[in-house]
Design an enzyme around this catalytic site. Sequence first.
Site, short mmCIF file in Angstrom:
data_model
loop_
_atom_site.label_atom_id
_atom_site.label_comp_id
_atom_site.label_asym_id
_atom_site.label_seq_id
_atom_site.Cartn_x
_atom_site.Cartn_y
_atom_site.Cartn_z
CD GLN A 46 -43.92 49.70 -3.68
OE1 GLN A 46 -43.47 50.37 -4.60
NE2 GLN A 46 -43.13 48.90 -2.96
NE ARG B 242 -37.44 42.17 -7.96
CZ ARG B 242 -37.91 41.41 -8.92
NH1 ARG B 242 -37.93 41.84 -10.15
NH2 ARG B 242 -38.39 40.21 -8.66
CB CYS B 243 -32.51 46.73 -3.21
SG CYS B 243 -31.86 48.20 -2.48
CD GLU C 226 -36.23 43.87 -1.99
OE1 GLU C 226 -35.36 43.57 -1.16
OE2 GLU C 226 -37.06 44.76 -1.81
#
Length: 801
Positions: free
Chosen positions: A228, A375-376, A746
Amino acid sequence: MTQAAETQAVDEIKIGGLGASRKRVEDSRFIRGKGNYTDDIVLPGMLHMEILRSPLAHARIKSIDASKAWDIPGVHLVLTGEMMATRNLAWMPTLSYDTQAVLATDKVRFQGQEVACVIADDPYIAKDACEAIVVDYDPLPPIVSPKAAVAAGAPVIRDDKENQPDNVIYNWEVGDADGTERAFAQADVISKLQLHYPRSHPSPIECCGSIADFNRATSKLTVYMTTQAPHIIRAAVAMVAELPEHMIRIISPDIGGGFGNKVPVYPGYVCSILASILLERPVKWIEDKTGNLISTGFARDIYLDGEMALRRDGKILGVRMHCDADHGAFFSDAQPSKFKIGLLHSAFAAYDIPAAHLTARGTYSNKAPGGVAYRCSFRVTEAMFFQERMMQAAADDLGMDQAAFRRMNFVRDDDFPHRTAFGFLTDSGQYAKCLDVGLRAIGYEDFRRGQADARARGRLLGLGISTMTEPLGAGNSREYDILGIKMFDSAELKVHMTGKAILRTGARGQGQGHETTWAQIVAHELGIPADDVVVEEGDTDTAPFGMGTYASRSTPVAGAAVAMVSRKIRAKARKLAAHLLEVSEEDVEWELGRFYVRSAPSRGVTIQECAVAAYANMPDGMEPGLENTAYYDPPNLTWPFAVYIVTVEVDPATGVWDVLKTVAVDDCGVRINPMIVEGQIMGGLTEAYAMSSMQFITFDAEGNCVGSNYMDYLLPTAWETPGFELHSEVVTPCPHHPIGAKGIGECAAVGGPAAFVNAVMDALSGTGIRNIDMPLLPDRVWEALTYRRDVYGAPPVRSDD
Ligand code: CDP
C-alpha cells in the site's frame, strides 16, 4: 443556487466531475478477470519461494538442519537465519523503531514465525523442501496476554535486546492528569467501563506476495509486490539491504484488498529480494492464506479501562482511560512515530469535554506482531468503540436517554475549530443534525415505545447508537512522520497536446476507486472530461514520492494534491488563453473547461485549445508543455463525522441476535463520487458487523493461533450481512481541503462496531449485564443472560476445545 451555477453543476456531472456517480473505470478489467495482481506476473527464469514457519509460539532454536532440503532436485537455495546474519539481514527495523527477526536465529517468538526459506523451480518443490528441514526446538513458556506479560517471573520474550529486562515496550501518556483529577473530584456520578477489543485480522482476499528481480547487468532491482506504500518500501529496502535507492523500483500492481495489512515490511519480501540478488534470477513469493492469517500484521488486541466524571444533569466533566496493548513479539505498528498507541487519544473528539487523560502500556507477547491500522486511522477504531460504549454506559448510569445525552455533550456547530481535551483541533461538523437525521430514519420514538411493549411480552429488542469522528489525512508534516519521513503526498499531471491527460499520485489504492475519483477532481478543476484522464499509481519509477494509502489519507492528502496540481496547470493555461485571445491575463475569466474575455464572453478558448498551444503556439519566452507536480502538506487532519444506529432482536433462549435495521448518516464533506462513497460505507458497515458478531483471532494457552483459516476466522458473506440504509443529507465541507472533501474509506468500520454492540446491550438492559466483549457470539450472549454476568476479555481457549 443561481441559474448559472445550476447549469455549471449539470455540465460538471456530464463530464464526470465532482458529484458524479461515475462508474468505476477500474472495474471494467476487474469484472472481466483481467486485473493484474502480483501473482499474475510471470517473469522469464522465475523461481519460487516458500517459507518454513515455527509450529511453536515460544522456543529456543537448538539447531536447524537443512541438508535434506538442499538435496531435493529443483532446490536452488535454502535461506536460514544464520545465513541472513552473515549479510546483516537476520533482523530488520520495524516502522515503530523496534527490530524484527527476518528469519529466526536464537528463538522463535510466535507461532508462524519465519524460520527458513526454500527457493526452487516451483512452489511445490519448495514446500516439500521446507518440510525436509529439521529444526530442533527447546520449548519455552508462551505469553498470550498483557497481564501474563507483566506477571512476576514472566519469561523475557525479547532477550535479544539489550536493556530489555521485561516485556514492557513503552509507557505513554497524553492529556491533562491534574485537570482530570479535579474534574473527577467535582463529579456527581462516576461511570466506569472495562473492555477488550479483540485481535482481528484485515484478511484481504489476496495474500501478501512479491517478485524480486535483480538484474546484475544493470544493477537494478525491480520488485513487484502487494504494498500500500511503494515509496516507503523503496526507502526501507534501500536501508535494510543497503542498496542504492535510485536503483530500486517498486511496482505495486493491482492489489486485492489491503485494509492496512499491506503497509508493513514482511520477512517474505526481504528474503525474496536477497534470494534474487544471490541467484540473479526473479524470485516469487506468494503467501498462502494460513501464512497471511497467522503471521502478518494483526489489528486491535487492546484492553481498555476507563471512567467518566459526570454532572447529575448529564454534562461530562472529564474522562480517564488506560490501555494495555498487546503488540505481539515485535513492536511493528505502522503508525506516526510520535504516537505510541496511534491516535487512540482521538477518543471523545466529538464531545465537549473539559479534561481528559490517557495512559497506555504496550507489551510484548508470543503472538504475531500486530497493530496495523486495519481500516482505521491508527487505533481510532478502538478509540471510537470505547467512546461509544462508555457513552452508553454513562447515559444508563445517569438514567438519561441515549440520544439526549449525546446531543447535550456534542461540540456545537459554531464551536469550530474546536480543541479537544486531548489536544486535536477538529475543523467542522454538524453533529446534532446528523443525529437527528439518524433518529428520524430509525423511527426512534416509535422504536422505544415498541421496545417497551415487546419487553412486556418477553421479547428483547435493542437500539444502539454510535457516533464517530475520525482524524483523517496524516500529515501535517509538523506532527506526523513515519521513521522520520514526513507525511505529505503528491500528484503529477501531464496534459498532452490533444487535451488528454495522465495523472500520477503517491497514493496507492487497493480497491477504493482512485482511478475513477482522481480523474473527477481533474475534471472539476480543469473541465477536462474524466474519461480523458488516465490515473496511474504504484510505480516508484514513475509516480511522484508519496506516503501511500492507509488511514483514509488519500482524499485528504493525495486528492488535495490532485486539485492543487490541476490549479497549477490552470494557471499556466490562463496565460496561454490570454495569448490566444490577445488580451491581458487579468481580462481572462474561467468557467468549467473554458477561458473567456470578461468584456466579451462569447470570445473564448477551451482548455483543450490551451493544451495545443502549450506545444504548438506558446507565447515568446514561455517554457513549452503543460505538466506539473504538486506536493501537498495538509494544514490539519480532516474530521468526518457519522452517526450509526442499529436495532436488533435478541433470542434469550439461544443468544442469537438479528439485526432489524441499520441506519448510517455520514458527513464526509463534499462527495467526489457519491456511489463510491456509498460503497465505502457499506463495506465498512459489513466489517463492523463482522467484528461485532463473529470475527476474532484468539490463542490457546500454548500460544496456538485459533483462527488461521476461514473455517475458524469468520468473514460474513452477502448471506449473513444485513441491509444498510444510508443517508447523505448532511454535508459540511472541510474548511481547509481544496475541494472541501474529508476522508470516508474507514468511517463505518470505525464507528460501526459500537452501534451493533450497543444495540445488543440495550436489548439486555435491566438485566444488570454491563458488557459483553466482541465478538458477541451467541454463546457469549447466552452465557451473559443465563448467568447474569459480564463476559470480559478473550481468555485463551483451552487447548482441548
Ligand atoms: O485513503 P483511501 O482511498 O482508503 O480512503 P478515502 O480517501 O476516504 O477514499 C476512499 C474512496 O472514496 C476514494 O475513491 C475517494 O476518492 C472516495 N471519496 C469521495 O468520493 N468523496 C469523499 N469526500 C471522500 C472519498
